[in-house]
Design a protein around this motif. Sequence first.
Motif, PDB file in Angstrom:
ATOM      1  N   LYS A  40      32.726  -6.793   4.900  1.00  8.57           N
ATOM      2  CA  LYS A  40      32.771  -6.262   6.183  1.00  8.57           C
ATOM      3  C   LYS A  40      32.794  -7.571   7.308  1.00  8.57           C
ATOM      4  O   LYS A  40      33.503  -7.549   8.135  1.00  8.57           O
ATOM      5  CB  LYS A  40      31.712  -5.342   6.606  1.00  8.57           C
ATOM      6  N   ASP A  41      31.859  -8.402   6.980  1.00  9.96           N
ATOM      7  CA  ASP A  41      31.695  -9.537   7.854  1.00  9.96           C
ATOM      8  C   ASP A  41      32.918 -10.461   7.957  1.00  9.96           C
ATOM      9  O   ASP A  41      33.323 -10.842   8.772  1.00  9.96           O
ATOM     10  CB  ASP A  41      30.484 -10.271   7.264  1.00  9.96           C
ATOM     11  N   ALA A  42      33.441 -10.458   6.818  1.00 13.91           N
ATOM     12  CA  ALA A  42      34.654 -11.434   6.865  1.00 13.91           C
ATOM     13  C   ALA A  42      35.863 -10.628   7.648  1.00 13.91           C
ATOM     14  O   ALA A  42      36.458 -11.376   8.597  1.00 13.91           O
ATOM     15  CB  ALA A  42      35.224 -11.690   5.258  1.00 13.91           C
TER      16      ALA A  42
ATOM     17  N   GLU B 265      35.285 -10.770  11.236  1.00 12.62           N
ATOM     18  CA  GLU B 265      35.239 -12.222  11.788  1.00 12.62           C
ATOM     19  C   GLU B 265      36.613 -12.471  12.331  1.00 12.62           C
ATOM     20  O   GLU B 265      37.176 -13.164  13.250  1.00 12.62           O
ATOM     21  CB  GLU B 265      34.790 -13.307  11.002  1.00 12.62           C
ATOM     22  N   GLY B 266      37.723 -12.163  11.385  1.00 17.68           N
ATOM     23  CA  GLY B 266      39.087 -12.393  11.535  1.00 17.68           C
ATOM     24  C   GLY B 266      39.447 -11.367  12.940  1.00 17.68           C
ATOM     25  O   GLY B 266      40.163 -11.947  13.609  1.00 17.68           O
ATOM     26  N   ILE B 267      38.990 -10.047  12.889  1.00 15.57           N
ATOM     27  CA  ILE B 267      39.427  -9.302  14.133  1.00 15.57           C
ATOM     28  C   ILE B 267      38.787  -9.973  15.477  1.00 15.57           C
ATOM     29  O   ILE B 267      39.751 -10.045  16.393  1.00 15.57           O
ATOM     30  CB  ILE B 267      38.569  -7.803  13.888  1.00 15.57           C
ATOM     31  N   ARG B 268      37.885 -10.619  15.456  1.00 13.20           N
ATOM     32  CA  ARG B 268      37.245 -11.132  16.662  1.00 13.20           C
ATOM     33  C   ARG B 268      38.060 -12.362  16.907  1.00 13.20           C
ATOM     34  O   ARG B 268      38.136 -12.853  18.088  1.00 13.20           O
ATOM     35  CB  ARG B 268      35.667 -11.645  16.443  1.00 13.20           C
TER      36      ARG B 268
ATOM     37  N   PRO C 120      37.703 -14.999   2.141  1.00 16.47           N
ATOM     38  CA  PRO C 120      38.349 -15.524   3.052  1.00 16.47           C
ATOM     39  C   PRO C 120      39.914 -14.762   3.426  1.00 16.47           C
ATOM     40  O   PRO C 120      40.446 -14.902   4.451  1.00 16.47           O
ATOM     41  CB  PRO C 120      38.846 -17.049   2.348  1.00 16.47           C
ATOM     42  N   ALA C 121      40.480 -14.235   2.340  1.00 10.70           N
ATOM     43  CA  ALA C 121      41.498 -13.513   2.474  1.00 10.70           C
ATOM     44  C   ALA C 121      41.379 -12.429   3.459  1.00 10.70           C
ATOM     45  O   ALA C 121      42.082 -11.896   4.232  1.00 10.70           O
ATOM     46  CB  ALA C 121      42.374 -12.966   1.260  1.00 10.70           C
ATOM     47  N   LEU C 122      40.295 -11.559   3.353  1.00 13.36           N
ATOM     48  CA  LEU C 122      39.865 -10.648   4.147  1.00 13.36           C
ATOM     49  C   LEU C 122      39.714 -11.066   5.583  1.00 13.36           C
ATOM     50  O   LEU C 122      40.188 -10.217   6.695  1.00 13.36           O
ATOM     51  CB  LEU C 122      38.388 -10.002   3.838  1.00 13.36           C
ATOM     52  N   ARG C 123      39.077 -12.282   5.938  1.00 10.81           N
ATOM     53  CA  ARG C 123      38.992 -12.668   7.261  1.00 10.81           C
ATOM     54  C   ARG C 123      40.607 -12.997   7.904  1.00 10.81           C
ATOM     55  O   ARG C 123      40.570 -12.636   9.133  1.00 10.81           O
ATOM     56  CB  ARG C 123      38.378 -14.326   7.227  1.00 10.81           C
ATOM     57  N   GLU C 124      41.316 -13.468   7.338  1.00 10.10           N
ATOM     58  CA  GLU C 124      42.779 -13.636   7.471  1.00 10.10           C
ATOM     59  C   GLU C 124      43.303 -12.146   7.727  1.00 10.10           C
ATOM     60  O   GLU C 124      44.398 -11.995   8.737  1.00 10.10           O
ATOM     61  CB  GLU C 124      43.586 -14.419   6.802  1.00 10.10           C
ATOM     62  N   ALA C 125      43.078 -11.222   6.893  1.00 11.38           N
ATOM     63  CA  ALA C 125      43.575  -9.869   7.100  1.00 11.38           C
ATOM     64  C   ALA C 125      43.162  -9.303   8.222  1.00 11.38           C
ATOM     65  O   ALA C 125      43.822  -8.386   9.203  1.00 11.38           O
ATOM     66  CB  ALA C 125      43.394  -9.075   5.965  1.00 11.38           C
ATOM     67  N   GLY C 126      41.999  -9.328   8.748  1.00 12.45           N
ATOM     68  CA  GLY C 126      41.364  -9.087  10.095  1.00 12.45           C
ATOM     69  C   GLY C 126      42.224  -9.530  11.113  1.00 12.45           C
ATOM     70  O   GLY C 126      42.601  -8.487  12.229  1.00 12.45           O
ATOM     71  N   LYS C 127      42.584 -10.748  11.289  1.00 15.86           N
ATOM     72  CA  LYS C 127      43.561 -11.342  12.216  1.00 15.86           C
ATOM     73  C   LYS C 127      44.745 -10.597  12.187  1.00 15.86           C
ATOM     74  O   LYS C 127      45.232 -10.028  13.228  1.00 15.86           O
ATOM     75  CB  LYS C 127      43.540 -12.792  11.848  1.00 15.86           C
TER      76      LYS C 127
END
Length: 188
Positions: free
Chosen positions: A20-22, A25-28, A167-174
């Motif tokens: 969830k945090d990752a 982070e990407g969304i933000r 790290p992939a989830l962070r990128e996925a959020g973006k």
Amino acid sequence: MSIAVVWSSANTDGLTASAKDAFIEGIRENGTDVEEIYLNGLKLEHCRACGNGWGACRAKGVCIIKDDFEETYKKLAEADGIVWITAVYWHDTTEVMKAFVDRLRRCETAHNGYLSQKRCFLAACAGGTGLGAVECLHNMEEALKHMGMRAYDRVPVIRFNKDYMLPALREAGKIYAGRLVEGFDMRY
């Protein structure tokens, strides 16, 4: 533009919370507002199947139970996108997630349709063998499809892949946040 991140796990600092945090982070990083909804921290009862199984949820699109459900439902209706992240229990979502989705489904499918066509992102986090993560994602998507929501992606996160999946989830959020603005190139 806002995205609701709905998550459920009894462990607030485990694998599910890290996923969830990752993602957040990407969304933000994309400059998008996030509404984090931690289901385990809310007062949510199970459906009572009132009115011979179809009570006010069918007739009026509301639940008679006075808890945090209606406020949470409103947040989802107002969000541009919804991210669903759950721990995996017995090849399925958490009991709290199931209880919430059961009530949501009754209001959505029988009356409201506020969530229909919303693009969603799904993540299932399994700390054990990871064998149930894919089944859990399937179950989540089926429940959301009943309400007309559409999965943009489905990601299993397990203890064996977390080093590259977080790290992939962070990128996925973006990317997910960007696609909500730019549009999706999916036909279904």
